[in-house]
Design a protein around this motif. Structure first.
Motif, mmCIF file in Angstrom:
data_model
loop_
_atom_site.group_PDB
_atom_site.id
_atom_site.type_symbol
_atom_site.label_atom_id
_atom_site.label_comp_id
_atom_site.label_asym_id
_atom_site.label_seq_id
_atom_site.Cartn_x
_atom_site.Cartn_y
_atom_site.Cartn_z
ATOM 1 N N ARG A 41 61.350 95.450 47.989
ATOM 2 C CA ARG A 41 61.737 94.147 48.371
ATOM 3 C C ARG A 41 62.929 94.674 49.989
ATOM 4 O O ARG A 41 62.571 93.866 50.553
ATOM 5 C CB ARG A 41 62.441 92.430 48.048
ATOM 6 C CG ARG A 41 62.604 91.835 48.582
ATOM 7 C CD ARG A 41 62.845 90.901 47.894
ATOM 8 N NE ARG A 41 64.684 91.250 47.108
ATOM 9 C CZ ARG A 41 65.825 90.846 46.670
ATOM 10 N NH1 ARG A 41 64.333 90.543 44.894
ATOM 11 N NH2 ARG A 41 66.370 91.246 46.043
ATOM 12 N N THR A 42 63.548 94.831 48.981
ATOM 13 C CA THR A 42 64.807 95.394 50.062
ATOM 14 C C THR A 42 64.263 96.798 51.347
ATOM 15 O O THR A 42 64.755 96.110 52.130
ATOM 16 C CB THR A 42 66.456 95.913 49.806
ATOM 17 O OG1 THR A 42 66.583 95.319 48.215
ATOM 18 C CG2 THR A 42 67.724 96.385 50.456
ATOM 19 N N ALA A 43 63.888 97.565 50.572
ATOM 20 C CA ALA A 43 63.660 98.551 51.639
ATOM 21 C C ALA A 43 62.953 98.126 52.768
ATOM 22 O O ALA A 43 62.654 98.600 53.958
ATOM 23 C CB ALA A 43 62.611 100.024 51.170
ATOM 24 N N ASP A 66 70.370 91.227 50.654
ATOM 25 C CA ASP A 66 71.156 92.833 49.827
ATOM 26 C C ASP A 66 71.593 92.827 50.147
ATOM 27 O O ASP A 66 72.142 93.990 49.528
ATOM 28 C CB ASP A 66 69.727 92.597 49.255
ATOM 29 C CG ASP A 66 68.410 92.203 48.782
ATOM 30 O OD1 ASP A 66 68.376 91.139 47.547
ATOM 31 O OD2 ASP A 66 67.154 92.570 48.014
ATOM 32 N N VAL A 67 71.584 92.634 51.584
ATOM 33 C CA VAL A 67 72.819 93.471 52.601
ATOM 34 C C VAL A 67 74.094 93.463 51.910
ATOM 35 O O VAL A 67 74.433 92.236 52.520
ATOM 36 C CB VAL A 67 72.743 93.772 54.038
ATOM 37 C CG1 VAL A 67 73.674 94.508 54.704
ATOM 38 C CG2 VAL A 67 71.329 94.084 54.581
ATOM 39 N N GLU A 99 71.518 97.676 41.473
ATOM 40 C CA GLU A 99 71.765 99.456 41.809
ATOM 41 C C GLU A 99 71.993 99.305 43.478
ATOM 42 O O GLU A 99 71.454 98.497 44.338
ATOM 43 C CB GLU A 99 70.238 100.348 42.030
ATOM 44 C CG GLU A 99 69.003 99.339 42.539
ATOM 45 C CD GLU A 99 68.083 101.067 42.328
ATOM 46 O OE1 GLU A 99 68.214 101.800 42.682
ATOM 47 O OE2 GLU A 99 67.049 99.909 42.434
ATOM 48 N N GLU A 100 72.589 100.722 43.793
ATOM 49 C CA GLU A 100 73.403 100.443 45.256
ATOM 50 C C GLU A 100 72.660 100.972 45.984
ATOM 51 O O GLU A 100 72.628 102.005 45.248
ATOM 52 C CB GLU A 100 74.796 100.995 45.448
ATOM 53 C CG GLU A 100 75.721 99.843 44.847
ATOM 54 C CD GLU A 100 77.023 100.605 44.574
ATOM 55 O OE1 GLU A 100 78.040 99.817 45.585
ATOM 56 O OE2 GLU A 100 77.124 101.111 43.394
ATOM 57 N N THR A 137 73.316 97.979 50.464
ATOM 58 C CA THR A 137 72.595 96.907 50.068
ATOM 59 C C THR A 137 72.979 97.028 47.948
ATOM 60 O O THR A 137 73.395 98.318 47.863
ATOM 61 C CB THR A 137 71.135 97.304 50.069
ATOM 62 O OG1 THR A 137 70.953 98.502 49.755
ATOM 63 C CG2 THR A 137 70.777 96.992 51.427
ATOM 64 N N LEU A 138 73.192 95.847 47.659
ATOM 65 C CA LEU A 138 73.229 95.539 46.301
ATOM 66 C C LEU A 138 72.158 94.586 46.295
ATOM 67 O O LEU A 138 71.265 93.822 46.404
ATOM 68 C CB LEU A 138 74.677 95.144 45.935
ATOM 69 C CG LEU A 138 74.654 94.799 44.623
ATOM 70 C CD1 LEU A 138 75.322 96.381 43.866
ATOM 71 C CD2 LEU A 138 76.001 93.851 44.733
ATOM 72 N N THR A 139 71.476 95.839 45.028
ATOM 73 C CA THR A 139 69.942 95.013 44.974
ATOM 74 C C THR A 139 68.973 95.067 43.415
ATOM 75 O O THR A 139 68.909 96.728 43.005
ATOM 76 C CB THR A 139 68.477 95.506 45.994
ATOM 77 O OG1 THR A 139 67.318 95.100 45.180
ATOM 78 C CG2 THR A 139 68.460 97.214 45.721
ATOM 79 N N ASP A 140 68.166 93.887 43.153
ATOM 80 C CA ASP A 140 67.785 93.983 42.198
ATOM 81 C C ASP A 140 65.863 94.348 42.001
ATOM 82 O O ASP A 140 64.827 93.989 41.729
ATOM 83 C CB ASP A 140 67.611 93.284 41.331
ATOM 84 C CG ASP A 140 66.937 91.844 41.635
ATOM 85 O OD1 ASP A 140 67.301 91.519 42.968
ATOM 86 O OD2 ASP A 140 67.217 90.456 40.880
#
Length: 239
Positions: free
Chosen positions: A107-109, A229-230, A82-83, A100-103
């Motif tokens: 983790r990304t936040a 993820d960025v 998801e973006e 970002t594009l992350t699964d």
């Protein structure tokens, strides 16, 4: 448009990005996958995939890598990405948009928040920064060896359907409406070699970073760009 030169910022950071080429390929592969997953693997009927393929070629990504990413999107067990866009401020009041594009959004936040807090910045609420940027198509044409003066370039740019032309000693910079970008790019590509062509976020106003904050701002950009993820980091910094 302001007098901000995106080209100078691109050139100023090119060497650092070249050193991260393997990671850049990894990120572009993910974007290719997402574009093919959502719009199909045929670039003729999928404008977003065409743009991502152009981006991959501009980064000198091998053809096999591009094909692998697109083929993977046709499989049944692909990752569910998801973006998410994060907004915040860095040192010297520089505005940041982090795409970002992350699964794994947790983790990304956590990673993006840590990068801001450890480098003199802070995350903001959704909408706190995005209003300071416009979505634009951007094209750069280097002037060295070019057989066209500013008047000729202006005529060609307007005929192609672009919105704005900015000129300095080194480069012509063309800005377009995002929807018109593919047509403008294709029209200019018939006459000129394009040094850069992409959809981007352009700050409405820029912040001239004082000397004592330059290293901190650059360090925050580097840390964010280094996150797996960025996909893109946009700032209002004028270097």
């Amino acid at each position: 448009m302001s007098g901000h030169s995106k080209w100078h910022n691109i050139q100023g950071r090119k060497n650092a990005q070249d050193a991260k080429r393997g990671k850049i390929f990894q990120k572009i592969s993910r974007e290719l996958y997402m574009a093919a997953k959502s719009g199909g693997p045929d670039p003729d009927s999928n404008p977003q995939l065409r743009l991502m393929m152009d981006k991959a070629r501009s980064a000198n990504m091998p053809k096999d890598n591009i094909k692998r990413a697109i083929d993977k999107a046709s499989g049944a067990n692909g990752a569910d990405y998801e973006e998410i866009t994060y907004e915040g401020y860095g040192p010297a009041g520089v505005a940041f948009l982090v795409h970002t594009l992350t699964d794994n959004r947790n983790r990304t936040a956590s990673a993006v928040r840590a990068d801001f807090s450890h480098n003199g910045g802070g995350l903001g609420e959704s909408g706190s920064v995005s209003f300071m940027f416009d979505r634009k198509g951007y094209i750069a044409i280097v002037r060295e060896g070019l057989d066209a003066d500013e008047d000729q370039m202006f005529e060609d740019v307007i005929d192609a359907g672009a919105d704005d032309l900015q000129t300095d000693d080194d480069v012509f910079e063309i800005y377009t409406d995002p929807k018109a970008f593919p047509e403008v790019r294709d029209a200019l590509q018939k006459k000129y070699e394009l040094a850069s062509a992409e959809l981007t976020m352009v700050p409405k106003t820029t912040v001239e970073v004082p000397d004592d904050k330059l290293e901190k701002v650059q360090r925050l950009i580097d840390h964010l760009e280094d996150e797996d993820d960025v996909s893109e980091v946009y700032t209002s910094a004028e270097f």
